[in-house]
Design an enzyme around this catalytic site. Structure first.
Site, short mmCIF file in Angstrom:
data_model
loop_
_atom_site.label_atom_id
_atom_site.label_comp_id
_atom_site.label_asym_id
_atom_site.label_seq_id
_atom_site.Cartn_x
_atom_site.Cartn_y
_atom_site.Cartn_z
N SER A 1 -2.47 -2.42 -2.84
CA SER A 1 -3.47 -2.06 -1.86
C SER A 1 -4.24 -3.29 -1.39
O SER A 1 -4.71 -4.09 -2.19
CB SER A 1 -4.44 -1.04 -2.47
OG SER A 1 -5.43 -0.68 -1.55
N GLY A 2 -4.34 -3.43 -0.06
CA GLY A 2 -5.04 -4.57 0.51
C GLY A 2 -4.15 -5.74 0.84
O GLY A 2 -4.63 -6.77 1.31
N ASN B 1 -9.52 -2.72 -0.38
CA ASN B 1 -9.05 -2.71 1.01
C ASN B 1 -9.95 -1.78 1.82
O ASN B 1 -10.21 -0.65 1.40
CB ASN B 1 -7.59 -2.21 1.06
CG ASN B 1 -6.99 -2.32 2.45
OD1 ASN B 1 -7.63 -2.81 3.36
ND2 ASN B 1 -5.77 -1.85 2.60
N GLU C 1 0.24 -0.12 -8.87
CA GLU C 1 -1.19 -0.08 -9.15
C GLU C 1 -1.46 -0.18 -10.64
O GLU C 1 -0.89 0.59 -11.42
CB GLU C 1 -1.81 1.20 -8.58
CG GLU C 1 -1.81 1.25 -7.05
CD GLU C 1 -2.61 2.41 -6.50
OE1 GLU C 1 -2.97 3.30 -7.30
OE2 GLU C 1 -2.87 2.43 -5.28
N THR D 1 0.08 -1.79 5.91
CA THR D 1 -0.10 -1.00 7.13
C THR D 1 -0.04 -1.88 8.37
O THR D 1 0.59 -1.53 9.37
CB THR D 1 -1.44 -0.24 7.07
OG1 THR D 1 -1.46 0.60 5.91
CG2 THR D 1 -1.64 0.62 8.31
N SER E 1 -7.33 1.25 3.37
CA SER E 1 -6.24 1.47 2.43
C SER E 1 -5.53 2.79 2.73
O SER E 1 -6.18 3.83 2.91
CB SER E 1 -6.78 1.49 0.99
OG SER E 1 -5.75 1.80 0.08
N SER E 2 -4.20 2.76 2.81
CA SER E 2 -3.41 3.98 2.99
C SER E 2 -3.40 4.74 1.68
O SER E 2 -2.91 4.24 0.67
CB SER E 2 -1.98 3.65 3.42
OG SER E 2 -1.97 2.99 4.65
N GLY F 1 1.63 0.24 -3.13
CA GLY F 1 2.20 -0.76 -4.03
C GLY F 1 1.94 -0.38 -5.48
O GLY F 1 1.31 0.64 -5.79
#
Length: 1107
Positions: A107-108, A157, A389, A112, A160-161, A387
């Site tokens: 994330s980050g 992020n 985590e 995206t 973040s998605s 991703g």
């Protein structure tokens, strides 16, 4: 010579990690740092792209960059995400291979944004057109909608998605997009009801409250104050750099472009508002007489407003939060809910409502963007998924996400090795097996149908009796204790009993990216994901249609007692489907890395990047690529790049490229074990060899540059010298010219002075002579004048005397003649008195007749048929003859007033009368209309200047006609131009010439007897223009067009007169077929106009209104 560029030119660090030397984790990280510091955020590992998040905008995504990477070789330019997108798109378009682009990272890391860049590049390079642009715009505008409902601000992020997205973009055979299909995976719906500290709920909640109008908020019964809603965290409600109000307007616009109806948008916003209202419900305990506690809602105002939004009866929803009905076969048991169970039911309803709304949004977008054609399509998939985590507190969501990443890593290694092996076999290079870590054992630990962790979790959730997270952990400790990648404090394996880093309520899995500690608390509840049936049925009773779609299981007529599938089971099935889908496509990888945790530019944290490099398996990827040959390149670009290193290949190699490369490497004495010859590529084993070639090339280029500089300086000096020499010659010539001019001017001025003195002396001498001569002439003239006067007076006196004598004779003679005439007249009158009187009377009558006719003369108009009555019968013939002569004279006077243009117009009107009078019903309406000729002002209208220049002769007629299509009888507007030699049909909008027909090729024209404007131009068989067949046209000015055509044929000596065929049924030749055009009287469906309709392949029927 065309300049070729390469990945190796102007390298900052190493552009392809395969070439790094020596290869170690430290050199790998140092190369990333060096490139990151110079804003080079993209690096290759073979065909894999590593993307570093710069946390700032870079000028590398412009339209110029798109054109720079368009249709270029992957290694031809410096690393860029556009190079991978172009390679994937060209493989799909040209080689008919379905593609998928896998974007991974934590994330980050910028996943995206990377997916957006890929989609925007594909949209920019594919075809153009109104329909294609609409599809591209819908595909691109689906992103803001999904980001608003599926993205949130996290500690790592700001955008973040919180869901996995896989989009299949479908293309036709030309490479133009037809549509797309989006699949979503595991929305983090627990975020709806609870967010970690420093994070926000999904964007749409904040965007709605910030960007909606006051009227909209009033309809949704909302307030702009975030603090009034329990589901919204306040510590991070406002994010720097995010404008929620502007984002809301963007989302509304995107939903409109994608195809959402206004009532659908309103329904979606009502559901979002209902979720916010649902979070404000609070419960209080209430004791019952049977000793059980029952929950009650404290403040029913939010409940009332939510029920009004969704159209649900308040009592129905209130009861669903207080009671739970359990059905077993034919029995129903109703139990009360305590406060804790009521809060659980509230949160479960909020999570299900939002997650189902998100799934509906994805399906609704799919309906709008799906391909309309059913023909075979090419597909490019873009996977943007969470991703790997590793948090301080990892729960069920992290377990599922990491399981998905294990599967992606497995398919990544398999496909990478498979791609390497295929290339070696294709090039005829011997393949050597590569040892690597296979994470299939970890995937099996999680997904095995018998002893897998997900299978045991499902089994525990379905088991009767008391089921808790602790019983689930006990089962794991029993079944997985001996597994080498599973660790637990309570397992039978004694080596973990004293491991204090492993708490008792946790288990640890050694993933490919490292060890992850999972806390079992909440595993069972999150896997069950239960929503009480009473709440589903209450939702189904809502008046809003969207709610009924989201809760179909609430329909009493379709009660299903079967337990719904667990979240883990659904996700495992989705991942399995995704893996099968990816295996059918050619993969392309983008590995995203974030350089720091501060979301700041210019900061590179080695430890963080190293951690991501490890769990993304990038070092292992490099080793796989380097296991055989580290670098490979086609013979042509290889020879083009290094040909200057050998005299035999420089500057041009005449033979095959492979032979040139062989000569080059032999001349450079490169060891044979360092390279291998493939069928189309040269393979280099060690990067040192490549760098040796690059160093030799750099030195050679420096020598060539020195040579070029030397030749250039010599040329420049010679040019400068010649310029100076030429300038000196010009200056000397100009000076000599100036000196000669000055000398000439001095001589000339002296000559002028001398000439002026001589001319003065000669002029004075001549003046004296002329004065003397004039005095002499004046004296002679005076004497002569006196003499002539004397002579004239003498002659006058003589002439007067002679005149007096002649006058006396004349008077006597006149008297004598008068006497004689009077005598003769008296004798003659007495003999003819009657005839004289008659002639005199007649003369007086005629005089009176003509004088009266003068006063009663009719007007000068040729159409005036009046004439005075005759006064006497004997003048009848004279009277009529005078009338005829006057009419002819009057017509002649009227014609004399005509201009040549007006004469030609009347001649055309006369010709039209001869052709169509009493033959064509349309003719009477055309009599009063003047024939203008140019109705589109072709010489003045700038739109048709190019068309006017294409016509050589003068345009006699220019008008808009309709060209009739034989397939459907409909007309297409065309510009009709007529000259003395040809007729031209052109497109009305663009002015492009569609057909040009010489009048020599025109045999006849067919029209009907009706009041329609249809006419057929029939071409001579065998002529050049007859290839496409005759023309069937329609015009309101048919009479003028055909009259001008007929007159051109009549006045030209080199062509026959054009026949005019007037009939209600005639044949028209369309290419190879003859079609009958039949005219009937009737009332067309479209009103009072003429309608043409195709009856069959051989008949066009034209309906003409009855007169």
């Amino acid at each position: 010579m065309e300049v070729k560029t390469s990945l190796l030119d102007n390298m900052i660090g190493v552009g392809d990690m395969v070439l790094i030397e020596p290869l170690s984790e430290d050199t790998f990280i140092e190369n990333l740092r060096k490139r990151f510091d110079h804003n080079e955020i993209y690096t290759y590992i073979g065909s894999v792209v590593i993307s570093m998040n710069p946390y700032k905008s870079l000028p590398i995504y412009t339209a110029e960059k798109v054109e720079e990477y368009r249709n270029r070789n992957f290694y031809e330019l410096s690393p860029h995400i556009y190079a991978l997108a172009d390679e994937a798109y060209r493989s799909l378009r040209d080689q008919d291979k379905d593609q998928c682009i896998l974007i991974t990272g934590e994330s980050g890391a910028g996943k995206t944004e990377a997916s957006k860049f890929v989609m925007s590049y594909v949209a920019a390079v594919c075809g153009k057109g109104q329909e294609v642009n609409k599809v591209k715009e819908q595909l691109l505008q689906s992103n803001p909608v999904l980001e608003a409902f599926g993205n949130a601000k996290t500690v790592r992020n700001d955008n973040s998605s919180r869901f996995g997205k896989y989009m299949d973009i479908e293309f036709d055979f030309k490479g133009d997009p037809l549509g797309g299909v989006i699949s979503n995976y595991l929305l983090e719906k627990s975020r709806v009801v609870k967010q970690p500290r420093g994070e926000r709920n999904f964007h749409i909640f904040y965007q709605l409250l910030s960007g909606a109008s006051d009227d909209t908020l009033q309809k949704l019964k909302l307030d702009r104050d975030f603090s009034k809603y329990n589901y919204l965290s306040l510590d991070s409600a406002t994010v720097n750099g995010l404008d929620d109000a502007a984002s809301f307007r963007t989302v509304r616009n995107a939903m409109q472009i994608v195809g959402f109806m206004e009532d659908e948008v309103q329904s979606v916003l009502e559901l979002v508002a209902a979720v916010l209202k649902l979070g404000n419900l609070e419960f209080k305990p209430e004791s019952r007489c049977n000793g059980f506690d029952e929950s009650r809602i404290k403040d029913k105002n939010d409940l009332k407003e939510m029920c009004e939004l969704l159209g649900i009866e308040q009592s129905v929803l209130e009861r669903a939060f207080s009671y739970r009905t359990v059905e077993a076969k034919m029995e129903k048991v109703s139990t009360t809910l305590n406060v804790a169970q009521a809060y659980y039911a509230r949160d479960a309803l909020a999570k299900n409502l939002y997650s189902r709304l998100f799934s509906w949004l994805v399906n609704r977008i799919n309906e709008s963007i799906k391909a309309q054609t059913k023909s075979r399509k090419k597909v490019m998939g873009v996977l943007d998924i969470y991703g790997f985590e590793i948090f301080e507190d990892n729960s069920f969501e992290q377990f599922i996400i990491n399981y998905c990443n294990e599967k992606l890593q497995q398919i990544f290694i398999e496909l990478t090795l498979h791609e390497e092996q295929e290339e070696y076999i294709r090039e005829g290079i011997e393949w050597t097996n590569i040892e690597y870590f296979n994470n299939a054992i970890i995937c099996d630990l999680i997904e095995n149908n018998k002893n897998g962790i997900l299978a045991m979790l499902d089994e525990e959730c379905l088991r009767p009796g008391t089921v808790t997270d602790e019983t689930f952990l006990d089962k794991l400790n029993t079944v997985c204790a001996e597994h080498q990648h599973f660790e637990s404090r309570q397992s039978k394996n004694s080596k973990f009993l004293t491991d204090h880093s492993l708490p008792h309520n946790c288990f640890r899995i050694q993933h490919y990216a490292g060890k992850v500690l999972y806390r079992v608390e909440g595993f069972v509840d999150k896997n069950n994901d239960l929503l009480y049936r009473d709440l589903s049925q209450a939702m189904y009773k809502a008046n809003q249609s969207l709610i009924k779609i989201l809760f179909p299981e609430g329909n009493p007529a379709k009660v299903n007692l079967k337990r719904p599938p667990t979240a883990g089971f659904q996700f495992r099935a989705s991942v399995g489907t995704l893996m099968k889908n990816l295996l059918t496509k050619n993969p392309n990888y983008i590995r995203c890395i974030k350089p720091n945790d501060k979301k700041a530019a210019h900061i590179f944290t080695d430890s963080l990047v190293c951690h991501q490099v490890r769990y993304l398996g990038l070092m292992e990827n490099v080793r796989v690529r380097r296991a055989g040959y580290a670098f490979r390149q086609a013979y042509e670009p290889c020879l083009e790049r290094y040909k200057m290193l050998c005299k035999q290949t420089w500057p041009h190699w005449k033979g095959p490229a492979r032979e040139g490369v062989e000569v080059l490497l032999k001349n450079l004495q490169v060891p044979a074990e360092e390279f291998a010859y493939g069928r189309s590529k040269i393979f280099i084993r060690n990067p040192r060899t490549l760098f040796f070639l690059e160093e030799k090339r750099r030195q050679c280029l420096e020598d060539l540059a020195t040579l070029i500089q030397k030749i250039y300086r010599g040329w420049k000096s010679r040019t400068h010298f010649l310029l100076l020499k030429k300038s000196q010659v010009v200056v000397a010539a100009w000076y000599r010219r100036f000196a000669q001019q000055k000398k000439y001017q001095n001589i000339r001025s002296s000559a002028l002075v001398v000439q002026s003195f001589i001319r003065g002396w000669k002029a004075r001498k001549l003046l004296r002579e002329l004065k003397h001569k004039k005095r002499c002439e004046e004296a002679v003239t005076t004497i002569s004048a006196y003499w002539h006067g004397t002579q004239a007076r003498r002659e006058l006196k003589r002439l007067k005397e002679e005149a007096r004598r002649k006058h006396a004779v004349a008077v006597i003679w006149a008297y004598w003649l008068g006497l004689k005439v009077r005598r003769d007249y008296r004798k003659f009158f007495r003999a003819n008195a009657g005839k004289k009187i008659y002639d005199f009377t007649i003369q007086r009558i005629m005089q009176k007749y003509f004088m009266g006719l003068k006063k009663t003369m009719p007007s000068m108009s040729p159409v005036d048929k009046s004439w005075p009555a005759r006064p006497y019968g004997f003048l009848d013939g004279t009277h009529q003859e005078l009338r005829r002569v006057f009419h002819l004279w009057r017509c002649k006077k009227y014609r004399s007033q005509f201009t040549e243009e007006k004469k030609a117009t009347y001649e055309e009107k006369l010709a039209a009368s001869e052709l169509f009078k009493d033959k064509k019903a349309l003719y009477p309406s055309s009599v009063g209309q003047p024939f203008k000729g140019d109705y589109v002002e072709i010489t003045k209208n700038p739109k048709y200047q190019k068309l006017n220049s294409l016509v050589e002769d003068k345009v006699l007629l220019a008008d808009v006609v309709s060209k009739i299509n034989r397939a459907n009888g409909k007309g297409a507007p065309r510009i009709f131009l007529l000259t003395k030699k040809s007729l031209v049909l052109a497109d009305q909008k663009t002015g492009q010439v569609k057909a040009s027909v010489p009048l020599l090729d025109l045999s006849s024209v067919s029209v009907s007897t009706q009041s329609d404007g249809f006419f057929a131009l029939k071409l001579k068989e065998g002529s050049t223009s007859a290839a496409k067949g005759d023309f069937l046209l329609s015009s309101d000015r048919l009479i003028e067009i055909i009259t001008k055509l007929h007159r051109i044929g009549a006045t030209s000596a080199d062509r026959n007169q054009i026949n005019i065929d007037i009939s209600d049924e005639f044949l028209v030749q369309f290419k190879q077929d003859k079609v009958c055009v039949k005219f009937i009287q009737g009332t067309p469906k479209n009103g009072n106009g003429v309608a043409c309709k195709r009856k069959n392949n051989r008949l066009l029927e034209v309906s003409v209104p009855s007169p």
